[in-house]
Write a protein that holds these residues in place. Structure first.
Motif, PDB file in Angstrom:
ATOM      1  N   UNK A  11       0.838  -1.189   0.000  1.00  0.00           N
ATOM      2  CA  UNK A  11       0.000   0.000   0.000  1.00  0.00           C
ATOM      3  C   UNK A  11       0.877   1.244   0.000  1.00  0.00           C
ATOM      4  N   UNK A  12       0.587   2.157  -0.905  1.00  0.00           N
ATOM      5  CA  UNK A  12       1.357   3.401  -0.985  1.00  0.00           C
ATOM      6  C   UNK A  12       0.837   4.351   0.075  1.00  0.00           C
ATOM      7  N   UNK A  13       1.722   4.776   0.931  1.00  0.00           N
ATOM      8  CA  UNK A  13       1.329   5.728   1.974  1.00  0.00           C
ATOM      9  C   UNK A  13       1.747   7.106   1.527  1.00  0.00           C
ATOM     10  N   UNK A  14       0.784   7.947   1.373  1.00  0.00           N
ATOM     11  CA  UNK A  14       1.058   9.309   0.941  1.00  0.00           C
ATOM     12  C   UNK A  14       1.227  10.213   2.146  1.00  0.00           C
ATOM     13  N   UNK A  15       1.796  11.359   1.840  1.00  0.00           N
ATOM     14  CA  UNK A  15       1.970  12.365   2.875  1.00  0.00           C
ATOM     15  C   UNK A  15       0.597  12.883   3.271  1.00  0.00           C
ATOM     16  N   UNK A  16       0.345  13.151   4.547  1.00  0.00           N
ATOM     17  CA  UNK A  16      -0.972  13.649   4.967  1.00  0.00           C
ATOM     18  C   UNK A  16      -1.351  14.929   4.216  1.00  0.00           C
ATOM     19  N   UNK A  17      -2.533  14.936   3.682  1.00  0.00           N
ATOM     20  CA  UNK A  17      -2.988  16.067   2.865  1.00  0.00           C
ATOM     21  C   UNK A  17      -2.997  17.376   3.647  1.00  0.00           C
ATOM     22  N   UNK A  18      -3.342  17.322   4.925  1.00  0.00           N
ATOM     23  CA  UNK A  18      -3.377  18.554   5.722  1.00  0.00           C
ATOM     24  C   UNK A  18      -1.996  19.183   5.828  1.00  0.00           C
ATOM     25  N   UNK A  19      -0.972  18.364   5.966  1.00  0.00           N
ATOM     26  CA  UNK A  19       0.394  18.879   6.054  1.00  0.00           C
ATOM     27  C   UNK A  19       0.843  19.410   4.703  1.00  0.00           C
ATOM     28  N   UNK A  20       0.511  18.694   3.652  1.00  0.00           N
ATOM     29  CA  UNK A  20       0.907  19.111   2.309  1.00  0.00           C
ATOM     30  C   UNK A  20       0.257  20.437   1.913  1.00  0.00           C
ATOM     31  N   UNK A  40      -1.378  29.189  11.651  1.00  0.00           N
ATOM     32  CA  UNK A  40      -2.168  27.953  11.623  1.00  0.00           C
ATOM     33  C   UNK A  40      -1.511  26.903  10.723  1.00  0.00           C
ATOM     34  N   UNK A  41      -1.205  27.211   9.450  1.00  0.00           N
ATOM     35  CA  UNK A  41      -0.541  26.174   8.650  1.00  0.00           C
ATOM     36  C   UNK A  41       0.861  25.818   9.148  1.00  0.00           C
ATOM     37  N   UNK A  42       1.574  26.768   9.726  1.00  0.00           N
ATOM     38  CA  UNK A  42       2.892  26.453  10.286  1.00  0.00           C
ATOM     39  C   UNK A  42       2.735  25.435  11.416  1.00  0.00           C
ATOM     40  N   UNK A  43       1.762  25.636  12.284  1.00  0.00           N
ATOM     41  CA  UNK A  43       1.513  24.694  13.377  1.00  0.00           C
ATOM     42  C   UNK A  43       1.088  23.326  12.847  1.00  0.00           C
ATOM     43  N   UNK A  44       0.247  23.299  11.817  1.00  0.00           N
ATOM     44  CA  UNK A  44      -0.179  22.026  11.234  1.00  0.00           C
ATOM     45  C   UNK A  44       0.992  21.274  10.611  1.00  0.00           C
ATOM     46  N   UNK A  45       1.891  22.000   9.961  1.00  0.00           N
ATOM     47  CA  UNK A  45       3.077  21.372   9.374  1.00  0.00           C
ATOM     48  C   UNK A  45       3.934  20.754  10.475  1.00  0.00           C
ATOM     49  N   UNK A  46       4.201  21.517  11.509  1.00  0.00           N
ATOM     50  CA  UNK A  46       5.057  21.024  12.585  1.00  0.00           C
ATOM     51  C   UNK A  46       4.434  19.827  13.297  1.00  0.00           C
ATOM     52  N   UNK A  47       3.196  19.954  13.703  1.00  0.00           N
ATOM     53  CA  UNK A  47       2.528  18.878  14.441  1.00  0.00           C
ATOM     54  C   UNK A  47       2.379  17.630  13.570  1.00  0.00           C
ATOM     55  N   UNK A  48       1.933  17.818  12.340  1.00  0.00           N
ATOM     56  CA  UNK A  48       1.729  16.679  11.442  1.00  0.00           C
ATOM     57  C   UNK A  48       3.009  15.940  11.121  1.00  0.00           C
ATOM     58  N   UNK A  49       4.096  16.663  10.986  1.00  0.00           N
ATOM     59  CA  UNK A  49       5.366  16.025  10.658  1.00  0.00           C
ATOM     60  C   UNK A  49       5.983  15.347  11.878  1.00  0.00           C
ATOM     61  N   UNK A  50       5.908  15.972  13.022  1.00  0.00           N
ATOM     62  CA  UNK A  50       6.482  15.376  14.224  1.00  0.00           C
ATOM     63  C   UNK A  50       5.673  14.176  14.708  1.00  0.00           C
ATOM     64  N   UNK A  51       4.398  14.190  14.425  1.00  0.00           N
ATOM     65  CA  UNK A  51       3.504  13.148  14.920  1.00  0.00           C
ATOM     66  C   UNK A  51       3.639  11.823  14.179  1.00  0.00           C
ATOM     67  N   UNK A  52       4.009  11.868  12.912  1.00  0.00           N
ATOM     68  CA  UNK A  52       4.053  10.676  12.072  1.00  0.00           C
ATOM     69  C   UNK A  52       5.491  10.211  11.899  1.00  0.00           C
ATOM     70  N   UNK A  53       5.818   9.058  12.417  1.00  0.00           N
ATOM     71  CA  UNK A  53       7.195   8.535  12.373  1.00  0.00           C
ATOM     72  C   UNK A  53       7.643   8.207  10.953  1.00  0.00           C
ATOM     73  N   UNK A  54       6.701   7.990  10.026  1.00  0.00           N
ATOM     74  CA  UNK A  54       7.078   7.668   8.649  1.00  0.00           C
ATOM     75  C   UNK A  54       7.795   8.825   7.960  1.00  0.00           C
ATOM     76  N   UNK A  55       7.593  10.032   8.443  1.00  0.00           N
ATOM     77  CA  UNK A  55       8.157  11.196   7.774  1.00  0.00           C
ATOM     78  C   UNK A  55       9.268  11.828   8.602  1.00  0.00           C
ATOM     79  N   UNK A  56      10.073  10.972   9.188  1.00  0.00           N
ATOM     80  CA  UNK A  56      11.178  11.420  10.036  1.00  0.00           C
ATOM     81  C   UNK A  56      12.167  12.281   9.248  1.00  0.00           C
TER      82      UNK A  56
END
Length: 125
Positions: A11-20, A40-56
């Motif tokens: 399964x292809x895991x894409x980057x979360x749309x909210x972060x993108x 708001x988008x800066x916070x979403x980028x930071x939280x979304x990226x730090x929260x998901x280990x796949x996008x280390x």
């Protein structure tokens, strides 16, 4: 007619749309003189990226974007004579840095997941 089954590895895991979307929204908002709303988008980028280990691999980019944005925000907040808006008070160099880091991070959001897919495919053969 049967449908192919997909297991977790194929399964292809894409980057979360909210972060993108948020990653692209930051430079657009800075250019459009909506710098204060870009928090708001800066916070979403930071939280979304730090929260998901796949996008280390993208964490440092998210941290760099947050730091680039937080610097003029802090200077505006603690300044003795601040303008009515962050956009009016922000030095053009800070705006250029935020835009450059934001665009770089947004492009990396498209490139890094593809590279990891290619690496997984090559390891499988």
């Amino acid at each position: 007619m049967s449908t192919p089954t997909l297991d977790r590895e194929t399964t292809v895991r894409r980057f979360p749309r909210s972060v993108l979307v948020s990653a692209w929204a930051v430079p657009v908002m800075i250019i459009g003189q909506f710098a204060m709303l870009a928090v708001v988008p800066v916070a979403l980028v930071l939280i979304g990226t730090l929260r998901d280990a796949r996008f280390k691999a993208l964490r440092w980019g998210a941290i760099a974007l947050t730091a680039a944005y937080a610097t003029p925000l802090a200077l505006w907040a603690i300044g003795p004579e601040r303008a009515q808006s962050l956009s009016k008070d922000m030095h053009p160099v800070f705006a250029a840095i935020i835009i450059a880091v934001g665009v770089t991070f947004a492009v990396a959001c498209h490139v890094v997941p593809r590279q990891s897919r290619i690496q997984r495919t090559n390891r499988g053969h």
